[in-house]
Structures are given as C-alpha cells and as structure tokens.
Write a protein that holds these residues in place. Structure first.
Motif, short mmCIF file in Angstrom:
data_model
loop_
_atom_site.label_atom_id
_atom_site.label_comp_id
_atom_site.label_asym_id
_atom_site.label_seq_id
_atom_site.Cartn_x
_atom_site.Cartn_y
_atom_site.Cartn_z
N ASP A 24 0.81 -1.22 0.00
CA ASP A 24 0.00 0.00 0.00
C ASP A 24 0.85 1.27 0.00
N PHE A 25 2.14 1.12 -0.23
CA PHE A 25 3.05 2.26 -0.23
C PHE A 25 3.67 2.44 -1.61
N PHE A 26 4.01 3.68 -1.91
CA PHE A 26 4.75 4.01 -3.12
C PHE A 26 5.97 4.82 -2.69
N TYR A 27 7.06 4.68 -3.45
CA TYR A 27 8.27 5.43 -3.18
C TYR A 27 8.67 6.15 -4.46
N GLY A 28 8.98 7.43 -4.31
CA GLY A 28 9.36 8.25 -5.44
C GLY A 28 10.79 8.71 -5.34
N GLY A 83 16.51 15.56 -8.43
CA GLY A 83 17.05 16.90 -8.23
C GLY A 83 17.73 17.13 -6.89
N ASN A 84 17.26 16.45 -5.83
CA ASN A 84 17.92 16.64 -4.53
C ASN A 84 18.25 15.32 -3.84
N SER A 85 18.26 14.23 -4.59
CA SER A 85 18.71 12.92 -4.11
C SER A 85 17.96 12.42 -2.88
N THR A 86 16.64 12.61 -2.87
CA THR A 86 15.82 12.11 -1.77
C THR A 86 14.83 11.07 -2.30
N VAL A 87 14.26 10.32 -1.39
CA VAL A 87 13.19 9.39 -1.71
C VAL A 87 11.98 9.80 -0.89
N THR A 88 10.84 9.95 -1.56
CA THR A 88 9.59 10.32 -0.89
C THR A 88 8.74 9.06 -0.72
N GLY A 89 8.11 8.96 0.45
CA GLY A 89 7.19 7.85 0.71
C GLY A 89 5.74 8.33 0.64
N TYR A 90 4.90 7.49 0.05
CA TYR A 90 3.47 7.76 -0.06
C TYR A 90 2.71 6.53 0.44
N ARG A 91 1.57 6.74 1.04
CA ARG A 91 0.66 5.63 1.36
C ARG A 91 -0.63 5.89 0.59
N THR A 92 -1.32 4.82 0.26
CA THR A 92 -2.55 4.94 -0.50
C THR A 92 -3.72 4.42 0.33
N ASP A 93 -4.87 5.07 0.19
CA ASP A 93 -6.06 4.59 0.90
C ASP A 93 -6.89 3.71 -0.03
N ARG A 94 -7.98 3.19 0.44
CA ARG A 94 -8.78 2.24 -0.35
C ARG A 94 -9.44 2.90 -1.56
N HIS A 95 -9.47 4.23 -1.60
CA HIS A 95 -10.04 4.95 -2.74
C HIS A 95 -8.99 5.35 -3.77
N GLY A 96 -7.72 4.99 -3.50
CA GLY A 96 -6.65 5.31 -4.44
C GLY A 96 -6.02 6.66 -4.23
N LYS A 97 -6.37 7.34 -3.15
CA LYS A 97 -5.76 8.65 -2.88
C LYS A 97 -4.46 8.47 -2.10
#
Length: 162
Positions: A64-68, A72-86
């Motif tokens: 249920d997680f995405f990583y981006g 440009g600044n050598s970081t990784v962003t974490g995202y979580r998704t809910d059951r509606h896809g947000k």
C-alpha cells in the motif's frame, strides 16, 4: 488514445492493487492518480499531490506504499494509498530518506518481490542503497553498495530486484 495530464511533465507510472495509476510528474515533483477506463480514457482520482522535493522521476509500489525518487535533490519520498486510491505523504516533510554523501543522483528504484526491501540506484555517486520497508512505510537503511560506474562515465541507468 490521448489524455491530458493533471500535472506537468508526467515521467513515470505505477499501478496500485486495484489497477489505479499513480503518475510521477517531474516538473513540480507531484503525483496524480488516475483510473483507467475500459475505453482507454483516464479519470483523475487525485490531482497533483506535491512532495516538496525536486524533480520526481521514478515511482515504485510496495504493497500500500509508493516510493518516489527525486533526482534533483537525491531524496526518496514515501506515499501511502487509501482504499479509494488517494495518496498521502508518509510524513509531513515528504522525505522517506534523506541523501548522504555516498548517495547522490537518485535515478532508479526497485522493490523486491516480497515487498520488504527498496533498492535505490544513485547515478552520480555510482552506488545502490538498500532499505528495509517498515509496516508503516518507513525506510531503514541496511547498506550501500559502492564501486558502480557513475552515470557521467557509463550512461548506466536501471535497476531490478528479485
């Protein structure tokens, strides 16, 4: 089929478990999510969520997680998704892991089949970082492999994990 993008410079796509399509948008480091309709058109589920970083170029799913990868600044962003896809950021600053001296030029990401480890290819420094993915989407660095040719020398891109 041509669909307008909700954000600027769509660069990478992924899919969630329900088949919705998050798209990384490089210009403003945002992610928009779409539902792919049967006729091939896209319906926007969520418009451009900013991550506060620089040049989002890659997007990988782990459960249920995405990583981006923000080149440009050598970081990784974490995202979580809910059951509606947000999507929502896994923390309020948009950085799941900050850069280090050995980890410059985040260019590619790969998640293992069991979705427990994220690998990050760092093109400028010629390294690969490994991170254990926590139950809450957090990342814990487990090591860095050095000695790969930097991008400027080889043009090498890409990473795969099993």
């Amino acid at each position: 089929m041509v669909n307008d993008s909700a954000g600027a410079v769509p660069f990478a796509i992924s899919f969630d478990k329900a088949g919705r399509m998050p798209v990384a948008e490089a210009k403003d480091s945002t992610v928009s999510t779409y539902k792919v309709r049967a006729d091939g058109t896209l319906r926007v589920v969520q418009k451009s969520l900013p991550n506060g970083q620089d040049t989002l170029c890659r997007l990988e799913r782990a459960g249920d997680f995405f990583y981006g990868g923000n080149t440009g600044n050598s970081t990784v962003t974490g995202y979580r998704t809910d059951r509606h896809g947000k999507l929502a950021l896994t923390n309020d600053v948009g950085v799941a892991t900050p850069p280090s001296a050995k980890s410059q030029g985040v260019i590619d990401l790969a998640v293992t089949k069991d979705q427990k480890v994220l690998y990050v290819r760092n093109a400028t420094s010629g390294t690969v970082d490994g991170f254990r993915i926590g139950r809450n989407g957090s990342l814990a660095k487990v090591g860095t492999t050095t000695g790969l040719p930097p991008f400027a020398e080889s043009g090498m891109e890409g990473i795969a994990a099993v």
